[in-house]
Design an enzyme around this catalytic site. Structure first.
Site, PDB file in Angstrom:
ATOM      1  N   ASN A 165       0.812  -1.210   0.000  1.00  9.70           N
ATOM      2  CA  ASN A 165       0.000   0.000   0.000  1.00  9.70           C
ATOM      3  C   ASN A 165       0.853   1.272   0.000  1.00  9.70           C
ATOM      4  O   ASN A 165       1.940   1.302   0.582  1.00  9.70           O
ATOM      5  CB  ASN A 165      -0.923   0.022   1.212  1.00  9.70           C
ATOM      6  CG  ASN A 165      -2.259  -0.637   0.920  1.00  9.70           C
ATOM      7  OD1 ASN A 165      -2.707  -0.640  -0.219  1.00  9.70           O
ATOM      8  ND2 ASN A 165      -2.898  -1.184   1.938  1.00  9.70           N
ATOM      9  N   HIS A 166       0.340   2.308  -0.621  1.00 13.08           N
ATOM     10  CA  HIS A 166       0.912   3.652  -0.556  1.00 13.08           C
ATOM     11  C   HIS A 166      -0.023   4.520   0.276  1.00 13.08           C
ATOM     12  O   HIS A 166      -1.204   4.188   0.458  1.00 13.08           O
ATOM     13  CB  HIS A 166       1.055   4.245  -1.956  1.00 13.08           C
ATOM     14  CG  HIS A 166       2.026   3.516  -2.827  1.00 13.08           C
ATOM     15  ND1 HIS A 166       2.766   4.141  -3.801  1.00 13.08           N
ATOM     16  CD2 HIS A 166       2.390   2.210  -2.875  1.00 13.08           C
ATOM     17  CE1 HIS A 166       3.532   3.271  -4.424  1.00 13.08           C
ATOM     18  NE2 HIS A 166       3.319   2.074  -3.877  1.00 13.08           N
ATOM     19  N   ALA A 167       0.473   5.596   0.771  1.00 11.98           N
ATOM     20  CA  ALA A 167      -0.359   6.515   1.557  1.00 11.98           C
ATOM     21  C   ALA A 167      -1.446   7.109   0.666  1.00 11.98           C
ATOM     22  O   ALA A 167      -1.158   7.635  -0.408  1.00 11.98           O
ATOM     23  CB  ALA A 167       0.502   7.627   2.143  1.00 11.98           C
TER      24      ALA A 167
END
Length: 222
Positions: free
Chosen positions: A88-90
């Protein structure tokens, strides 16, 4: 010969006695600090695999803050992938770009909780995951569940549910609730191999009376 032999890499034997190379006990081929695999869970792949941990969980690097926890007696088809939380990315920042991955000098700009508050992915016992299915970050798949081929599972799956599609949705429950409760109470996956072998006439059937007899026997300590 034992009923099931955990001390082998390829558990399926061909007529000539050799092992079927496409299928492995995952526990025998994965040594990864962030992955726990129960006994007799198998994975099948039609391509050559040199790193099974990287194959089934390509984003779960050693030292990652989350874990992949897999129960016993799982059945994972070719293409099963666990997309763990480190992928996941922010999403609530102005940029999703992971600058800190490429240059540790800018790491202080990243909120520490972004790296620490990662969710584990948990797969129960006796779970069948179909061809090319993907389990997304932080999902729990309950024991006895079936995940259809090509499904993308984005939320938790109840015990003994059948899910399919993208995103995966509930198709049906495998059994009525009283049977599900009996199976969860029986916990056959935690029995000894000798007990499981003796229970095969019930496990490999839809004998409801036999299931209740087995549960009563367990509850009576027999």
């Amino acid at each position: 010969m034992p009923f099931l032999n955990p001390n082998t890499r390829h558990p399926i034997r061909l007529p000539d006695g050799s092992g079927y190379k496409n299928t492995v006990w995952l526990k025998s081929v994965i040594d990864h600090p962030q992955i726990d695999v129960g006994d007799f869970t198998y994975y099948n792949d039609f391509e050559t695999v040199t790193d099974y941990a990287a194959r089934i969980a390509p984003y779960l690097h050693q030292g990652a803050p989350e874990r992949l926890i897999i129960g016993k007696f799982g059945q994972f088809a070719h293409g099963t992938r666990f997309i763990t939380d480190s992928a996941n990315h922010a999403r609530d920042w102005f940029t999703t770009y992971p600058f800190g991955v490429f240059n540790t000098d800018v790491m202080p700009f990243f909120a520490q909780e972004y790296f620490e508050n990662r969710r584990n992915t948990v797969i129960g016992h006796d779970v069948w995951i179909g061809h090319d299915a993907k389990i997304m970050p932080g999902v729990t798949v309950g024991s006895g569940a079936i995940v259809g081929a090509g499904a993308v599972v984005v939320k938790d799956v109840p015990d003994f549910a059948v899910v399919a599609g993208n995103p995966a949705t509930l198709v049906r429950m495998r059994f009525d609730q009283p049977i599900i409760e009996a199976l969860l109470a029986l916990e056959w996956w935690h029995m000894t191999l000798e007990q499981i072998r003796a229970l095969m006439p019930v496990l490999a059937s839809a004998d409801l009376a036999g299931l209740h007899r087995a549960l009563a026997k367990k509850q009576n300590g027999q």
